[in-house]
Design a protein around this motif. Structure first.
Motif, PDB file in Angstrom:
ATOM      1  N   UNK A 190       0.828  -1.201   0.000  1.00  0.00           N
ATOM      2  CA  UNK A 190       0.000   0.000   0.000  1.00  0.00           C
ATOM      3  C   UNK A 190       0.865   1.253   0.000  1.00  0.00           C
ATOM      4  N   UNK A 191       1.892   1.248   0.830  1.00  0.00           N
ATOM      5  CA  UNK A 191       2.774   2.412   0.912  1.00  0.00           C
ATOM      6  C   UNK A 191       3.451   2.681  -0.426  1.00  0.00           C
ATOM      7  N   UNK A 192       3.790   1.628  -1.157  1.00  0.00           N
ATOM      8  CA  UNK A 192       4.444   1.792  -2.460  1.00  0.00           C
ATOM      9  C   UNK A 192       3.502   2.467  -3.457  1.00  0.00           C
ATOM     10  N   UNK A 193       2.235   2.049  -3.472  1.00  0.00           N
ATOM     11  CA  UNK A 193       1.268   2.650  -4.395  1.00  0.00           C
ATOM     12  C   UNK A 193       1.033   4.111  -4.044  1.00  0.00           C
ATOM     13  N   UNK A 194       0.908   4.402  -2.765  1.00  0.00           N
ATOM     14  CA  UNK A 194       0.719   5.791  -2.336  1.00  0.00           C
ATOM     15  C   UNK A 194       1.886   6.649  -2.804  1.00  0.00           C
ATOM     16  N   UNK A 195       3.089   6.104  -2.694  1.00  0.00           N
ATOM     17  CA  UNK A 195       4.284   6.840  -3.126  1.00  0.00           C
ATOM     18  C   UNK A 195       4.283   7.052  -4.640  1.00  0.00           C
ATOM     19  N   UNK A 196       3.936   6.007  -5.400  1.00  0.00           N
ATOM     20  CA  UNK A 196       3.926   6.119  -6.864  1.00  0.00           C
ATOM     21  C   UNK A 196       2.921   7.171  -7.335  1.00  0.00           C
ATOM     22  N   UNK A 197       1.765   7.203  -6.698  1.00  0.00           N
ATOM     23  CA  UNK A 197       0.753   8.204  -7.075  1.00  0.00           C
ATOM     24  C   UNK A 197       1.252   9.605  -6.755  1.00  0.00           C
ATOM     25  N   UNK A 198       1.916   9.745  -5.615  1.00  0.00           N
ATOM     26  CA  UNK A 198       2.421  11.061  -5.213  1.00  0.00           C
ATOM     27  C   UNK A 198       3.494  11.568  -6.168  1.00  0.00           C
ATOM     28  N   UNK A 199       4.178  10.655  -6.848  1.00  0.00           N
ATOM     29  CA  UNK A 199       5.265  11.043  -7.752  1.00  0.00           C
ATOM     30  C   UNK A 199       4.776  11.454  -9.146  1.00  0.00           C
ATOM     31  N   UNK A 200       3.480  11.300  -9.428  1.00  0.00           N
ATOM     32  CA  UNK A 200       2.960  11.649 -10.757  1.00  0.00           C
ATOM     33  C   UNK A 200       2.923  13.164 -10.907  1.00  0.00           C
ATOM     34  N   UNK A 201       3.442  13.650 -12.033  1.00  0.00           N
ATOM     35  CA  UNK A 201       3.428  15.088 -12.336  1.00  0.00           C
ATOM     36  C   UNK A 201       2.858  15.263 -13.740  1.00  0.00           C
ATOM     37  N   UNK A 202       1.699  15.904 -13.850  1.00  0.00           N
ATOM     38  CA  UNK A 202       1.025  15.995 -15.151  1.00  0.00           C
ATOM     39  C   UNK A 202       1.552  17.128 -16.031  1.00  0.00           C
ATOM     40  N   UNK A 203       2.721  17.670 -15.698  1.00  0.00           N
ATOM     41  CA  UNK A 203       3.326  18.699 -16.554  1.00  0.00           C
ATOM     42  C   UNK A 203       4.671  18.261 -17.123  1.00  0.00           C
ATOM     43  N   UNK A 204       5.143  17.083 -16.744  1.00  0.00           N
ATOM     44  CA  UNK A 204       6.453  16.625 -17.204  1.00  0.00           C
ATOM     45  C   UNK A 204       6.306  15.535 -18.257  1.00  0.00           C
ATOM     46  N   UNK A 205       7.388  15.291 -18.983  1.00  0.00           N
ATOM     47  CA  UNK A 205       7.367  14.307 -20.062  1.00  0.00           C
ATOM     48  C   UNK A 205       7.167  12.889 -19.543  1.00  0.00           C
ATOM     49  N   UNK A 206       7.413  12.668 -18.251  1.00  0.00           N
ATOM     50  CA  UNK A 206       7.264  11.321 -17.678  1.00  0.00           C
ATOM     51  C   UNK A 206       5.841  11.041 -17.204  1.00  0.00           C
ATOM     52  N   UNK A 207       4.922  11.951 -17.478  1.00  0.00           N
ATOM     53  CA  UNK A 207       3.556  11.826 -16.961  1.00  0.00           C
ATOM     54  C   UNK A 207       2.918  10.494 -17.336  1.00  0.00           C
ATOM     55  N   UNK A 253       1.866   3.651 -11.734  1.00  0.00           N
ATOM     56  CA  UNK A 253       1.030   3.744 -10.535  1.00  0.00           C
ATOM     57  C   UNK A 253      -0.285   3.002 -10.729  1.00  0.00           C
ATOM     58  N   UNK A 254      -0.856   3.102 -11.913  1.00  0.00           N
ATOM     59  CA  UNK A 254      -2.131   2.429 -12.181  1.00  0.00           C
ATOM     60  C   UNK A 254      -1.978   0.919 -12.105  1.00  0.00           C
ATOM     61  N   UNK A 255      -0.896   0.401 -12.686  1.00  0.00           N
ATOM     62  CA  UNK A 255      -0.668  -1.044 -12.647  1.00  0.00           C
ATOM     63  C   UNK A 255      -0.429  -1.521 -11.218  1.00  0.00           C
ATOM     64  N   UNK A 256       0.317  -0.739 -10.454  1.00  0.00           N
ATOM     65  CA  UNK A 256       0.586  -1.119  -9.065  1.00  0.00           C
ATOM     66  C   UNK A 256      -0.704  -1.120  -8.251  1.00  0.00           C
ATOM     67  N   UNK A 257      -1.540  -0.146  -8.482  1.00  0.00           N
ATOM     68  CA  UNK A 257      -2.820  -0.093  -7.764  1.00  0.00           C
ATOM     69  C   UNK A 257      -3.701  -1.281  -8.142  1.00  0.00           C
ATOM     70  N   UNK A 258      -3.748  -1.599  -9.438  1.00  0.00           N
ATOM     71  CA  UNK A 258      -4.575  -2.717  -9.891  1.00  0.00           C
ATOM     72  C   UNK A 258      -4.088  -4.048  -9.331  1.00  0.00           C
TER      73      UNK A 258
END
Length: 433
Positions: free
Chosen positions: A52-69, A76-81
């Motif tokens: 759970x902590x890993x998924x929370x961290x992955x979601x927190x790392x998402x930035x919708x303004x960078x090329x890695x979005x 994060x979606x795969x980890x949550x699923x």
């Protein structure tokens, strides 16, 4: 009794799920101090805090303004699923993940719009350069994340230096060949301006003396054409089956016919005018007020065949003209002398009067006299009246005759041995064999 209490206590210790009916702590990405909390679930067998902590961290790392979005969102979606249903309940920032998914959809739509604009002009078109530059300006307003949704090929075009597929000589020739009487005049002017703008965006273009003035003059003609067409468009739009008369329709038709072919194609509601001209609507007559015309009991019926009354070589028929009459169907009047008269719908009648229209046709050998009057006044239709003559030889011709022996070719068509004379008014005709 003491033994029973001991057994009950031992049973509670042996079955901890009876004590832990709810999780000890809840999952959270961080507390108010910014420190990551331990997120876990106790179900008597496993601890899931690391998942759970890993998924929370992955979601927190998402930035919708960078090329890695896209990459971070997918990870994060795969980890949550991959979490169990119970674990997913402890992902406290799931709403952030959901919002990012909606953002992805919006970015995809935006990229599709850019792709569509870029593809809207063929690469061989003179406007291609201008379209690419406009699309490039739009593309450059996107952030790094949004740009990743644009296809690689489109990105290549939008980030590569291109030159207009035209030249000064081509632009000059195009301007010189502008012709205001050509149906494509407006498009030709727009193309010439687009090419010139494309060249000027690339370099400082200098045209020969007087050339740009030709283009400016042509653009002024375009403005005048549009204004003239708009005026007629408004005139047609003002026509109403309830308030407009045949004279109003005629005025609109005259205004339309006064336009040039280039201007006429700019009138979008011309087919509305056609409907009025063809008698689609029952139009009121000016000045008749509540006056009730005296009508004939033996008048011809619109839409049906009526035999004309014969008196020697003359045939007559009557037609009732009133607001209450059918104005959409023709009148078919027959004779026993190989002649048929077709009267158009009353909706195309230009006379303002109401009453009884009298139709008279006389044939003396090769001479035909046709009269149509309303209240002793000649009638005139927007559409033509027709006189059909049967059993004429194929080499015959028909002329229209006037006073003092003047003649002119009549307006007629031939189908086998049938001749169709078209006339909007009364007249005399001569068959020439």
């Amino acid at each position: 009794m003491k033994n029973k209490k001991k057994l009950a206590l031992l049973s509670l210790v042996a079955v901890p799920t009876l004590i832990y009916t709810a999780p000890i702590t809840s999952a959270s990405a961080a507390d108010i101090t910014g420190q990551v909390k331990t997120a876990y679930i106790y179900d008597n067998t496993y601890y899931y805090n690391s998942n759970v902590a890993n998924v929370v961290r992955l979601i927190s790392n998402i930035n919708d303004t960078t090329a890695s979005f896209q990459t971070t969102l997918e990870t994060a979606s795969k980890a949550y699923d991959a979490l169990t249903v119970t674990e997913q309940q402890y992902v406290t920032n799931y709403s952030t993940l959901s919002n990012h998914k909606q953002t992805k959809i919006a970015y995809r739509k935006l990229a599709d719009q850019i792709e569509e604009k870029l593809a809207s002009v063929e690469s061989t078109s003179v406007n291609y350069y201008q379209n690419v530059m406009e699309t490039k300006d739009w593309y450059n307003t996107l952030n790094a994340a949004q740009k990743t949704f644009v296809s690689a090929e489109s990105q290549r075009i939008l980030t590569t230096y291109i030159t207009p597929n035209t030249s000064i000589d081509k632009v000059v020739n195009k301007i010189k060949l502008l012709n205001s009487s050509r149906i494509t005049f407006h498009q030709d002017v727009a193309d010439a301006r687009a090419e010139l703008n494309a060249l000027r965006k690339l370099t400082n273009v200098s045209l020969p003396v007087g050339i740009e003035q030709l283009l400016l003059d042509a653009e002024q003609l375009v403005v005048k054409d549009k204004a003239a067409a708009k005026e007629v468009e408004n005139t047609i739009a003002a026509l109403s089956p309830k308030t407009s008369t045949a004279q109003d329709v005629q005025a609109a038709k005259t205004a339309f016919e006064a336009l040039t072919p280039v201007q006429q194609q700019l009138v979008p509601n011309v087919w509305t005018l056609v409907d009025f001209v063809n008698g689609k609507y029952d139009l009121p007559t000016k000045g008749n007020g509540a006056k009730t015309p005296v009508l004939s009991d033996t008048a011809a019926v619109p839409g049906k065949i009526t035999a004309m009354t014969r008196n020697k070589n003359t045939y007559t028929a009557t037609i009732n003209v009133a607001d209450s009459e059918n104005s959409k169907d023709r009148f078919v009047l027959t004779t026993k002398s190989n002649m048929t008269v077709i009267i158009p719908p009353l909706g195309t009648l230009l006379n303002e009067d109401t009453g009884v229209m009298e139709i008279k046709i006389t044939r003396n050998l090769n001479r035909i006299t046709f009269q149509a009057t309303l209240n002793n006044k000649p009638v005139e239709f927007e559409a033509d009246m027709e006189i059909i003559i049967d059993n004429l030889s194929s080499n015959a011709s028909i002329v229209r005759t006037f006073d003092f022996g003047d003649q002119e070719p009549a307006d007629y068509t031939v189908e086998g041995n049938r001749y169709f004379i078209q006339t909007p008014t009364s007249g005399s005709f001569q068959i020439v064999r």
